[in-house]
Scaffold this motif. Structure first.
Motif, PDB file in Angstrom:
ATOM      1  N   LEU A   1       0.828  -1.206   0.000  1.00  0.00           N
ATOM      2  CA  LEU A   1       0.000   0.000   0.000  1.00  0.00           C
ATOM      3  C   LEU A   1       0.866   1.261   0.000  1.00  0.00           C
ATOM      4  CD1 LEU A   1      -2.756  -1.258   2.475  1.00  0.00           C
ATOM      5  CD2 LEU A   1      -2.787  -1.263  -0.031  1.00  0.00           C
ATOM      6  N   VAL A   2       2.027   1.180   0.625  1.00  0.00           N
ATOM      7  CA  VAL A   2       2.990   2.294   0.568  1.00  0.00           C
ATOM      8  C   VAL A   2       3.445   2.480  -0.881  1.00  0.00           C
ATOM      9  CG1 VAL A   2       5.273   3.096   1.314  1.00  0.00           C
ATOM     10  CG2 VAL A   2       3.778   1.916   2.944  1.00  0.00           C
ATOM     11  N   ARG A   3       3.745   1.359  -1.515  1.00  0.00           N
ATOM     12  CA  ARG A   3       4.218   1.388  -2.908  1.00  0.00           C
ATOM     13  C   ARG A   3       3.134   1.965  -3.821  1.00  0.00           C
ATOM     14  NH1 ARG A   3       5.259  -3.890  -3.286  1.00  0.00           N
ATOM     15  NH2 ARG A   3       7.109  -3.676  -1.987  1.00  0.00           N
ATOM     16  N   ARG A   4       1.887   1.476  -3.604  1.00  0.00           N
ATOM     17  CA  ARG A   4       0.759   1.937  -4.429  1.00  0.00           C
ATOM     18  C   ARG A   4       0.535   3.432  -4.237  1.00  0.00           C
ATOM     19  NH1 ARG A   4      -3.753   1.049  -6.976  1.00  0.00           N
ATOM     20  NH2 ARG A   4      -3.240  -1.127  -7.294  1.00  0.00           N
ATOM     21  N   HIS A   5       0.603   3.853  -2.984  1.00  0.00           N
ATOM     22  CA  HIS A   5       0.343   5.259  -2.678  1.00  0.00           C
ATOM     23  C   HIS A   5       1.366   6.157  -3.394  1.00  0.00           C
ATOM     24  CE1 HIS A   5      -1.191   8.574  -0.170  1.00  0.00           C
ATOM     25  NE2 HIS A   5       0.047   9.024  -0.250  1.00  0.00           N
ATOM     26  N   ALA A   6       2.621   5.771  -3.286  1.00  0.00           N
ATOM     27  CA  ALA A   6       3.684   6.580  -3.905  1.00  0.00           C
ATOM     28  C   ALA A   6       3.493   6.646  -5.420  1.00  0.00           C
ATOM     29  CB  ALA A   6       5.044   5.999  -3.544  1.00  0.00           C
ATOM     30  N   ALA A   7       3.115   5.515  -6.028  1.00  0.00           N
ATOM     31  CA  ALA A   7       2.931   5.480  -7.486  1.00  0.00           C
ATOM     32  C   ALA A   7       1.715   6.316  -7.899  1.00  0.00           C
ATOM     33  CB  ALA A   7       2.761   4.028  -7.947  1.00  0.00           C
ATOM     34  N   ALA A   8       0.634   6.226  -7.116  1.00  0.00           N
ATOM     35  CA  ALA A   8      -0.599   6.929  -7.468  1.00  0.00           C
ATOM     36  C   ALA A   8      -0.403   8.438  -7.474  1.00  0.00           C
ATOM     37  CB  ALA A   8      -1.717   6.542  -6.482  1.00  0.00           C
ATOM     38  N   PHE A   9       0.466   8.929  -6.580  1.00  0.00           N
ATOM     39  CA  PHE A   9       0.623  10.382  -6.450  1.00  0.00           C
ATOM     40  C   PHE A   9       1.920  10.891  -7.069  1.00  0.00           C
ATOM     41  CE2 PHE A   9      -2.476   9.286  -3.223  1.00  0.00           C
ATOM     42  CZ  PHE A   9      -3.460  10.229  -3.501  1.00  0.00           C
ATOM     43  N   ASP A  10       2.564  10.026  -7.831  1.00  0.00           N
ATOM     44  CA  ASP A  10       3.807  10.424  -8.491  1.00  0.00           C
ATOM     45  C   ASP A  10       3.511  11.539  -9.500  1.00  0.00           C
ATOM     46  OD1 ASP A  10       6.511  10.286  -9.065  1.00  0.00           O
ATOM     47  OD2 ASP A  10       6.181   8.930 -10.757  1.00  0.00           O
ATOM     48  N   GLY A  11       4.336  12.575  -9.515  1.00  0.00           N
ATOM     49  CA  GLY A  11       4.213  13.617 -10.523  1.00  0.00           C
ATOM     50  C   GLY A  11       3.395  14.832 -10.120  1.00  0.00           C
ATOM     51  N   TYR A  12       2.735  14.799  -8.989  1.00  0.00           N
ATOM     52  CA  TYR A  12       1.962  15.967  -8.533  1.00  0.00           C
ATOM     53  C   TYR A  12       2.844  16.903  -7.705  1.00  0.00           C
ATOM     54  CZ  TYR A  12      -2.269  13.656 -10.105  1.00  0.00           C
ATOM     55  OH  TYR A  12      -3.225  13.058 -10.869  1.00  0.00           O
ATOM     56  N   ASP A  13       2.560  18.198  -7.797  1.00  0.00           N
ATOM     57  CA  ASP A  13       3.330  19.161  -7.002  1.00  0.00           C
ATOM     58  C   ASP A  13       2.975  19.055  -5.518  1.00  0.00           C
ATOM     59  OD1 ASP A  13       4.427  20.207  -9.355  1.00  0.00           O
ATOM     60  OD2 ASP A  13       2.643  21.461  -9.657  1.00  0.00           O
ATOM     61  N   HIS A  14       1.669  18.872  -5.281  1.00  0.00           N
ATOM     62  CA  HIS A  14       1.197  18.797  -3.902  1.00  0.00           C
ATOM     63  C   HIS A  14       0.134  17.711  -3.783  1.00  0.00           C
ATOM     64  CE1 HIS A  14       3.216  22.565  -3.036  1.00  0.00           C
ATOM     65  NE2 HIS A  14       2.621  23.107  -4.090  1.00  0.00           N
ATOM     66  N   VAL A  15       0.164  17.022  -2.659  1.00  0.00           N
ATOM     67  CA  VAL A  15      -0.887  16.060  -2.336  1.00  0.00           C
ATOM     68  C   VAL A  15      -1.588  16.585  -1.089  1.00  0.00           C
ATOM     69  CG1 VAL A  15      -1.417  13.671  -1.709  1.00  0.00           C
ATOM     70  CG2 VAL A  15       0.484  14.162  -3.274  1.00  0.00           C
ATOM     71  N   VAL A  16      -2.892  16.747  -1.174  1.00  0.00           N
ATOM     72  CA  VAL A  16      -3.654  17.316  -0.059  1.00  0.00           C
ATOM     73  C   VAL A  16      -4.636  16.274   0.465  1.00  0.00           C
ATOM     74  CG1 VAL A  16      -5.236  19.154   0.655  1.00  0.00           C
ATOM     75  CG2 VAL A  16      -3.500  19.612  -1.082  1.00  0.00           C
ATOM     76  N   THR A  17      -4.691  16.148   1.794  1.00  0.00           N
ATOM     77  CA  THR A  17      -5.606  15.170   2.365  1.00  0.00           C
ATOM     78  C   THR A  17      -6.376  15.768   3.537  1.00  0.00           C
ATOM     79  OG1 THR A  17      -5.808  12.957   3.320  1.00  0.00           O
ATOM     80  CG2 THR A  17      -3.826  14.163   3.872  1.00  0.00           C
ATOM     81  N   PRO A  18      -7.679  15.485   3.623  1.00  0.00           N
ATOM     82  CA  PRO A  18      -8.459  15.972   4.763  1.00  0.00           C
ATOM     83  C   PRO A  18      -8.372  15.002   5.939  1.00  0.00           C
ATOM     84  CG  PRO A  18      -9.928  14.954   3.190  1.00  0.00           C
ATOM     85  CD  PRO A  18      -8.549  14.800   2.627  1.00  0.00           C
ATOM     86  N   SER A  19      -7.188  14.476   6.206  1.00  0.00           N
ATOM     87  CA  SER A  19      -7.021  13.555   7.327  1.00  0.00           C
ATOM     88  C   SER A  19      -5.622  13.721   7.909  1.00  0.00           C
ATOM     89  CB  SER A  19      -7.210  12.104   6.878  1.00  0.00           C
ATOM     90  OG  SER A  19      -6.706  11.241   7.874  1.00  0.00           O
ATOM     91  N   ALA A  20      -5.568  14.191   9.159  1.00  0.00           N
ATOM     92  CA  ALA A  20      -4.269  14.400   9.797  1.00  0.00           C
ATOM     93  C   ALA A  20      -3.561  13.070  10.026  1.00  0.00           C
ATOM     94  CB  ALA A  20      -4.446  15.133  11.123  1.00  0.00           C
ATOM     95  N   SER A  21      -4.314  12.040  10.381  1.00  0.00           N
ATOM     96  CA  SER A  21      -3.637  10.784  10.709  1.00  0.00           C
ATOM     97  C   SER A  21      -3.084  10.115   9.449  1.00  0.00           C
ATOM     98  CB  SER A  21      -4.545   9.850  11.502  1.00  0.00           C
ATOM     99  OG  SER A  21      -5.490   9.242  10.682  1.00  0.00           O
ATOM    100  N   CYS A  22      -3.780  10.270   8.312  1.00  0.00           N
ATOM    101  CA  CYS A  22      -3.254   9.691   7.076  1.00  0.00           C
ATOM    102  C   CYS A  22      -2.051  10.493   6.589  1.00  0.00           C
ATOM    103  CB  CYS A  22      -4.340   9.610   6.013  1.00  0.00           C
ATOM    104  SG  CYS A  22      -5.742   8.594   6.542  1.00  0.00           S
ATOM    105  N   ALA A  23      -2.091  11.820   6.737  1.00  0.00           N
ATOM    106  CA  ALA A  23      -0.929  12.630   6.386  1.00  0.00           C
ATOM    107  C   ALA A  23       0.261  12.243   7.264  1.00  0.00           C
ATOM    108  CB  ALA A  23      -1.246  14.116   6.556  1.00  0.00           C
ATOM    109  N   ALA A  24      -0.015  12.021   8.534  1.00  0.00           N
ATOM    110  CA  ALA A  24       1.045  11.617   9.461  1.00  0.00           C
ATOM    111  C   ALA A  24       1.604  10.251   9.067  1.00  0.00           C
ATOM    112  CB  ALA A  24       0.512  11.578  10.889  1.00  0.00           C
TER     113      ALA A  24
END
Lengths: 544, 250
Positions: free
Chosen positions: B58-81
């Motif tokens: 899931l770490v690998r998937r997450h990194a691949a899914a958001f590859d290439g974006y300047d910023h990733v924004v999430t409405p969850s502090a615990s997921c950002a953490a």
């Protein structure tokens, strides 16, 4: 660790019982909130607290990396100053050594300085089996001992008791251990303290042998350090002829300069004091008993002198002990030449491993060995506040206990396997820890050991441990969830099924879900997931 | 500026309103938002429960899914953490176990671009007044990961203080955990419930009509507790407050 904790229920069951005890929750809440607020004010006074904290963590890390070196240095320094060093691999060996040393003095009653390490090894119980009575002298430990109770806090072992309960314990039990409680004893703190004072004074003046732990050992001089608030430890460290100190090998600090860092951090973190009232230090042995040269209150010094005079008047030692003394004096002279022996007549240091070397072998978990037992983490922990100290099943309760105990004892028992899960991972413990132990990190690390198994060091050897029982269903669920989450199309299907059946979802769940719906309403599944909303409104294709 | 929304699995499945609010808010502020559909979950439930190896894909998937974006924004502090604090840790452990640097490198790449929503608004966009209107009394519960791992500080409060019509009420013991803690809520149900009950009692004592958070997982626990107690206090994610405008009220 101590056999007295064997057979305790797992943390969730013990904690659940505690949450139903309104008096206990009230006592704990009042005490922990009072001390946490005071601590926050004491810490805020120091502008360089974060730097002190970082320095302390760095000193401990460096010392742990070279622990073998500093222990050998400590042994050499203690020996040169006239003390005798013993090495104990585990609790049983430490108890055997201490029992033998006490027997050699011919005494059947010993005084105890408050010590977590001796609780860890169950020393009082072991001495009891050998016909030796160990009397606790710390006020809170006395309350626990008289009440045939277990300590529930590192700093305030009787934190779970209120004044009325303490009065009842004193009235009912003091007579069995020595001087009885005064007639008509009330429950105000002054009266209770005076009753304990009178009870303990008899013991201080009579004792020939004392047993302590230590907060720190300074490797460069072989000096041991005990910090305390009451002065009862000081009485034990100065009046008796023989002192036996049982100290965990992680307590060593290399130099006095290092010690200075910890003497600033510990009192503020634990009792919210700028400096603790009593700091006692002793190095090896000395020819006379009245040797403590650290700042004493006049009263304590006077009592020490009176006791020493009383003992000198009654001086008629058995031959066996004279022999010991002669040998000691020879070492003491050597120690004095080495520059500063000032301990009791006979001093024994028992260096305890009991799982510490195994803990040290784990590069993530070893940070638990930095702990200086200040108990700040207990006082801020919302789980400890509700569960109480007993639920943790060891002398080390609260967040630090949840990471220290399963490392020292292993995770084989149901209780020990449940400890790494006794936290909501809120991080308040890490925030207050004066030596910056990342307790949440270690908790998660130990959860992995329980849930997935892995390689650990036990008894100095690498061993593969299997996942703990009771995790099979969870493991299967985690695998299934992970598979779904690694396939967005599957996730989308699952979401759609949940949405379509939303009217059918029960309000209360069976099985593990009952734990949730017993006190909390379930969130309603929405008619459309975000993913589907995005695809519908933004017209973007399939999720893959 | 290419901004990706990391909506999180909990919000995607149970709280899509929050995700829609983030989109509405960011677009109102002139930000172009994308939703990479390959995203699922950051692996926090697995990792925090002791299944680090299950979290790795899931770490690998997450990194691949958001590859290439300047910023990733999430409405969850615990997921950002989780992404900022634990993904690098998981990568480093994999490398230490002799399984190469790929996971560590992937985790390191997404780390500096990941922002919790209020951080993104205050630190990247540089706004505290987002033009919101929410005519209610609100109390704010700072969730543990936002408070202690991300160090959000007063960012959420500063945003709330600029919301038109909103009256902010102090919450006693605000910094204390609500007792959710993921699987902790089920595994140590009694302690979790006791913590939740105390939190709910303090929220009710503020007299506010709504309690606001930066994390829907805590909100689910607190909201569920309030609902079971029959309390009218409404749990609401900060994104939904910040997305509200005067037009919504009319």
């Amino acid at each position: 660790m101590s056999g007295t904790y064997l057979g305790m229920p797992s943390f969730p069951r013990a904690a659940a019982a505690a949450t139903r005890d309104g008096t206990l929750r009230g006592n704990l809440r009042h005490a922990t909130h009072t001390i946490r607020d005071k601590r926050a004010r004491a810490v805020a006074e120091l502008a360089d607290w974060p730097r002190l904290r970082a320095a302390a963590a760095a000193i401990k890390e460096r010392t742990l990396r070279h622990l073998d070196h500093y222990l050998v240095q400590t042994e050499a320094a203690v020996t040169a100053a006239g003390g005798t060093v013993h090495w104990a691999a585990d609790a049983a060996e430490a108890n055997r050594i201490v029992t033998r040393l006490v027997r050699a003095t011919g005494e059947t009653e010993v005084l105890k300085v408050k010590s977590m390490t001796t609780q860890e090894i169950g020393l009082n119980e072991a001495l009891g089996r050998a016909g030796i009575t160990a009397c606790e002298t710390d006020l809170a430990e006395l309350i626990v001992q008289l009440g045939e109770d277990r300590p529930s806090h590192i700093l305030v072992p009787a934190i779970h008791r209120n004044r009325a309960e303490i009065r009842d314990i004193f009235r009912a039990r003091m007579a069995d251990w020595g001087r009885p409680a005064p007639d008509g004893l009330g429950d105000n703190p002054t009266e209770l303290a005076e009753a304990a004072r009178l009870h303990l004074r008899e013991k201080f003046l009579r004792a020939k042998v004392a047993i302590s732990g230590a907060n720190f050992m300074v490797a460069e001089t072989g000096t041991l350090v005990v910090v305390e608030s009451e002065g009862n430890g000081r009485m034990c460290l100065t009046l008796p002829e023989t002192l036996i100190s049982v100290v965990g090998i992680e307590k060593v600090v290399p130099t006095w300069r290092d010690l200075g860092v910890f003497l600033q951090l510990l009192p503020r973190s634990s009792t919210a004091e700028r400096m603790n009232p009593y700091t006692s230090m002793w190095t090896g042995t000395a020819e006379t008993a009245e040797t403590a040269e650290t700042a004493e209150t006049a009263e304590t010094a006077a009592e020490a002198r009176a006791a020493a005079e009383a003992r000198a008047a009654a001086e008629a030692r058995p031959g066996a002990r004279a022999g010991t003394r002669t040998g000691t004096e020879t070492r003491a002279e050597a120690g004095a030449r080495a520059g500063g022996a000032d301990g009791p007549r006979a001093f024994h240091l028992v260096l305890l491993d009991n799982g510490r070397t195994d803990t040290l072998a784990d590069t993530v978990g070893r940070q638990a060995l930095r702990c200086i037992r200040c108990s700040a983490c207990l006082n801020v922990c919302p789980v400890y506040e509700r569960a109480g100290g007993h639920a943790y099943g060891s002398p080390y309760p609260g967040p630090i206990g949840a990471i220290l105990t399963p490392q020292l004892r292993g995770t084989e028992s149901e209780l020990d396997a449940s400890l790494p899960f006794a936290s909501s991972l809120c991080g308040a413990c890490y925030e207050v820890c004066p030596v910056a132990i990342d307790i949440p990190e270690v908790l998660v690390h130990l959860r992995e050991r329980v849930a997935e198994g892995g390689i650990v060091t036990r008894g100095g050897k690498k061993a593969v441990i299997r996942p703990a029982r009771g995790h099979a269903a969870e493991r299967a669920a985690m695998r299934a969830a992970r598979w779904t989450l690694d396939h967005p199309a599957a996730l989308r299907t699952a979401q759609r099924i949940a949405s379509r059946t939303r009217r059918l979802h029960p309000r209360r769940l069976p099985g593990p879900g009952r734990a949730w719906t017993g006190t909390r309403a379930l969130p309603e599944v929405p008619p459309e997931s975000f993913r589907d909303w995005w695809a519908r409104t933004r017209g973007q294709g399939s999720p893959e | 500026m290419r901004v990706a929304l990391f909506v999180t699995c909990v919000n995607d499945t149970l709280f899509p309103r929050t995700g829609r609010a983030v989109v509405r808010l960011l677009e109102r502020l002139g930000v172009e938002v994308d939703f990479p559909p390959a995203q699922t979950c950051c692996g926090q439930p697995q990792y925090n429960s002791g299944y680090r190896h299950q979290a790795e894909p899931l770490v690998r998937r997450h990194a691949a899914a958001f590859d290439g974006y300047d910023h990733v924004v999430t409405p969850s502090a615990s997921c950002a953490a989780m992404v900022r604090d634990n993904h690098p840790r998981i990568g480093a452990r994999a490398a230490a176990e002799g399984r190469g640097r790929a996971l560590a490198d992937a985790a390191a790449a997404s780390l500096p671009r990941t922002y919790e929503l209020t951080e993104f608004l205050v630190d990247v966009l540089g706004v505290t007044d987002v033009g919101a209107y929410y005519p209610h009394t609100v109390t704010y519960h700072p969730t543990c990961h936002g408070l202690r791992v991300l160090g959000l500080g007063d960012r959420p409060r500063r945003l709330l203080e600029h919301v038109g019509g909103l009256v902010l009420r102090e919450l006693e013991g605000a910094e204390e955990c609500c007792g959710f803690g993921g699987t902790f809520a089920v595994r140590n149900a009694a302690v979790s419930a006791a913590m939740g009950a105390d939190k709910a009692r303090r929220i009710r004592a503020t007299g506010a009509g709504a309690v606001c958070m930066v994390d829907n997982s805590c909100l689910m626990h607190i909201g569920g507790t309030l609902a079971r107690l029959g309390s009218p206090v409404r749990p609401v994610h900060i994104a939904e407050i910040l997305a509200s405008t005067e037009e919504d009220v009319r």
